[in-house]
Design an enzyme around this catalytic site. Structure first.
Site, PDB file in Angstrom:
ATOM      1  N   SER A 243       0.831  -1.196   0.000  1.00  0.00           N
ATOM      2  CA  SER A 243       0.000   0.000   0.000  1.00  0.00           C
ATOM      3  C   SER A 243       0.876   1.261   0.000  1.00  0.00           C
ATOM      4  CB  SER A 243      -0.910   0.006   1.233  1.00  0.00           C
ATOM      5  OG  SER A 243      -1.771   1.109   1.205  1.00  0.00           O
TER       6      SER A 243
ATOM      7  N   THR B 178      -2.069   2.077  -8.076  1.00  0.00           N
ATOM      8  CA  THR B 178      -3.227   2.664  -8.762  1.00  0.00           C
ATOM      9  C   THR B 178      -2.779   3.659  -9.825  1.00  0.00           C
ATOM     10  OG1 THR B 178      -4.632   2.341  -6.820  1.00  0.00           O
ATOM     11  CG2 THR B 178      -5.345   3.997  -8.419  1.00  0.00           C
TER      12      THR B 178
ATOM     13  N   SER C 184      -5.673   4.858  -0.612  1.00  0.00           N
ATOM     14  CA  SER C 184      -5.470   3.411  -0.687  1.00  0.00           C
ATOM     15  C   SER C 184      -6.697   2.730  -1.303  1.00  0.00           C
ATOM     16  CB  SER C 184      -5.227   2.852   0.717  1.00  0.00           C
ATOM     17  OG  SER C 184      -5.087   1.454   0.678  1.00  0.00           O
ATOM     18  N   SER C 185      -6.470   1.893  -2.320  1.00  0.00           N
ATOM     19  CA  SER C 185      -7.561   1.089  -2.888  1.00  0.00           C
ATOM     20  C   SER C 185      -7.948   0.029  -1.873  1.00  0.00           C
ATOM     21  CB  SER C 185      -7.106   0.403  -4.186  1.00  0.00           C
ATOM     22  OG  SER C 185      -6.799   1.347  -5.172  1.00  0.00           O
TER      23      SER C 185
ATOM     24  N   GLY D 107      -1.624  -4.970  -2.043  1.00  0.00           N
ATOM     25  CA  GLY D 107      -0.360  -5.626  -1.738  1.00  0.00           C
ATOM     26  C   GLY D 107      -0.461  -6.404  -0.432  1.00  0.00           C
TER      27      GLY D 107
END
Length: 625
Positions: free
Chosen positions: A111, A116, A161-162, A388
């Site tokens: 992360s 992204t 963060s996704s 991740g």
């Protein structure tokens, strides 16, 4: 897994560390440091592109740069994310000697490493290569603000963060993109109702408060944001609010572009407002009846939530404080404890938000679907941007699923590199049997085996009404006794540890069964499908596939293995849905020609121009696992 055998320099190897006479951790780290400090953030290591997050804008992505990386042969150019897109695009078309074949690009990293942004750049250059001026190509590029608003959040490691994984399939007829499909994985729904210290809920809630006018807030029944328990105490400065306001406008533009009707957008924001109001409903014991009631102070929030959801207040109250069932034609009411009532409240909030997100993905896929003769053969480039490896102070069910996905992807990566090394050794007449294959199958078996893998045991325990997180942990301790990849917790800690490819992770087991069951209060489904809010009716009449995908326009009987999530006796657990979706993903990837982008975070403070050797070394060690 990077080969350490000797290699000679190769043409165009500037920036390719695999061309070094010997490549070990020290040489890899030294090479990355030297290049990073010269603002060369991209480095090749054989077929792997390492992308260092610069934590600052760099002039590397303009049209003139795209032009340089348009041709088939980019070997003489410095390593670049555009070169990966170019190789995949030309390989898909069968240029350069191979036959036309589907391609996939795996973007990995922890992360905050820049996955992204790397995915956006790969999309950007791929659209450029196929002369990206058509409406479809622009739409593919413009859905990102929508996905980030509803699927991303601020965490301690990353401001954007996704909190879900996505696989984007670009579908081509010859050299023209004809359509795209987005698959989403494991949205972190628990974030809707709880965030750890220093973290935030999904972006969209903050964007709404910053972007809606006073009149709109009144229409949706939204009050001061600091009042809401699900997002309280987390608002920023005036500068931040201005940025959120701008982001809200981007979301509105994206919603219009994707084709959301005005009423759908109104309904969606009313549902989000309802989620926030519901979070403020609290409960207290009602001693005389041996049950619970909504506290006096939160009666107004219950009324607000019912109005925002378009349902009757007394019916919503019943769903929160009791379960009604039919036994031999007789209606039986079972009152909830305070904890059960709170769990019911949070379950409704999580499922409502999860269905809104699934519906957005479904609408995006309707917009981007290819409109070609079914007989026409399409080629594909897949982009995988997935969470991740995670190892936090407290690791929960979500981290276990995320790390399972990373175990699968690491196995895929190791398998591909092993095959490449084997081919190289054979070509040079060297004995390939001496190559070591870093095999993490024992860990995958521990997690996935049937009937005695961890997820199977979790499903078994989830099926027993009387089972608890403790009985689940006891079952793991007895089943995996002596397993080198499993370690029971010490003392009275309710948890366990797994020795992953990236190191030991201790998991807190509290909440595992509840999250895996992913249950909704029994009567809420019937309540919501009769809501006067049209969108809520659509969301709860929808079919849920075996992989957890929302399918609003399909009946369950038309889909093999699908079920109506809340009416079927064969409801899939969250773990089973994730297992199925992961199986489908890996099948897609093994059938395609892979490319690898490894994103690296140079330091933990997000400082531009700073490389922390220890931080980078940990990420490089995972690369070599």
């Amino acid at each position: 897994m990077v080969s350490l055998r000797e290699r000679g320099p190769s043409p165009g190897a500037a920036g390719d560390l695999a061309a070094l006479a010997e490549l070990d951790e020290a040489a890899l780290l030294a090479g990355l440091r030297e290049r990073f400090l010269q603002q060369h953030i991209y480095t090749d290591v054989g077929d792997i592109l390492i992308a260092m997050n610069p934590f600052q804008p760099l002039p590397l992505y303009g049209r003139e740069v795209s032009e340089r990386y348009r041709p088939l042969q980019t070997d003489a150019l410095p390593p670049h994310i555009f070169a990966v897109a170019s190789r995949a695009y030309h390989a898909m078309l069968g240029r350069g000697g191979g036959r036309p074949r589907n391609q996939c690009i795996l973007i990995s990293g922890e992360s905050g490493a820049g996955k992204t942004e790397s995915t956006k750049l790969l999309l950007q250059h791929t659209m450029f290569l196929c002369k990206g001026n058509s409406q479809l190509e622009q739409q593919i590029l413009q859905v990102n603000p929508l996905l980030e608003a509803f699927g991303n959040a601020q965490t301690v490691m990353n401001d954007n963060s996704s909190r879900f994984g996505k696989y984007i399939q670009l579908r081509f007829q010859k050299n023209t993109v004809q359509g795209a499909k987005l698959s989403e994985y494991l949205l972190e729904k628990s974030r809707v109702v709880q965030q750890d210290a220093g973290e935030r809920n999904f972006h969209i809630f903050y964007y709404m408060f910053a972007g809606l006018s006073s009149e709109q807030k009144e229409m949706y029944g939204l009050l001061d944001p600091s009042l809401y328990r699900y997002i309280s105490g987390q608002f920023g400065t005036q500068e931040v609010d201005e940025r959120w306001k701008q982001k809200y406008q981007e979301v509105c533009n994206a919603l219009d572009m994707v084709g959301f009707q005005e009423q759908e957008q109104v309904d969606m924001q009313a549902i989000l407002a309802g989620v926030l109001s519901l979070g403020n409903v609290t409960f207290e014991p009602e001693e005389s009846k041996g049950s619970v009631k909504v506290s006096e102070a939160s009666q107004g929030w219950l009324k607000a939530a019912a109005g925002q959801f378009g349902v009757q207040e007394d019916e919503l109250l019943k769903c929160l404080i009791c379960t009604t069932s039919m036994t031999r034609g007789e209606q039986i009411q079972r009152f909830h404890t305070q904890q059960q009532a709170e769990d019911a409240r949070d379950s409704i909030a999580k499922v409502a938000y999860g269905r809104v997100f699934g519906w957005i993905v479904c609408k995006i896929n309707e917009l981007l679907a290819e409109d070609v003769d079914p007989e026409v053969e399409l080629r594909e480039i897949g982009l995988l941007d997935i969470f991740g490896f995670e190892n936090f102070a407290v690791n929960r069910f979500e981290q276990l699923c995320i790390n399972l996905a990373n175990e699968q992807l690491q196995h895929f990566f190791n398998h591909h590199i092993f095959q490449m090394e084997q081919a190289a050794y054979k070509e040079e007449g060297l004995p390939w049997e001496t190559i070591t294959f870093n095999n993490n199958e024992p860990i995958l078996n521990l997690l996935l085996a049937k009937p005695l893998g961890l997820l199977s045991l979790l499903d078994e325990q989830s099926a027993f009404p009387q089972a608890t997180d403790k009985t689940f942990v006891d079952k793991l301790n007895s089943s995996f006794k002596g397993n080198l990849h499993f370690q029971p917790a010490r003392g009275h800690v309710l948890g366990f540890s797994i020795m992953h490819y990236a190191g030991k992770v201790q998991y807190a087991a509290r909440g595992f069964l509840e999250k895996n069951r992913d249950t909704l209060p029994a009567n809420i489904h019937g309540l919501f499908i009769n809501s006067i809010t049209p969108l809520l009716r659509v969301l709860f009449r929808a079919t849920i596939s075996r992989t957890g995908t929302l399918m609003p326009h399909v009946k369950a009987k038309d889909i093999p293995g699908a079920n109506d999530k809340f009416n079927s006796t064969r409801k899939q657990s969250a773990g089973a849905q994730f297992r199925h979706s992961l199986t489908v993903l890996m099948e897609r990837m093994y059938s395609a020609n892979p490319h690898f982008v490894r994103c690296i975070k140079p330091n933990s403070q997000k400082e531009p121009g700073v490389l922390d050797s220890q931080v980078v070394l940990l990420q490089v060690q995972i690369l070599q696992s």
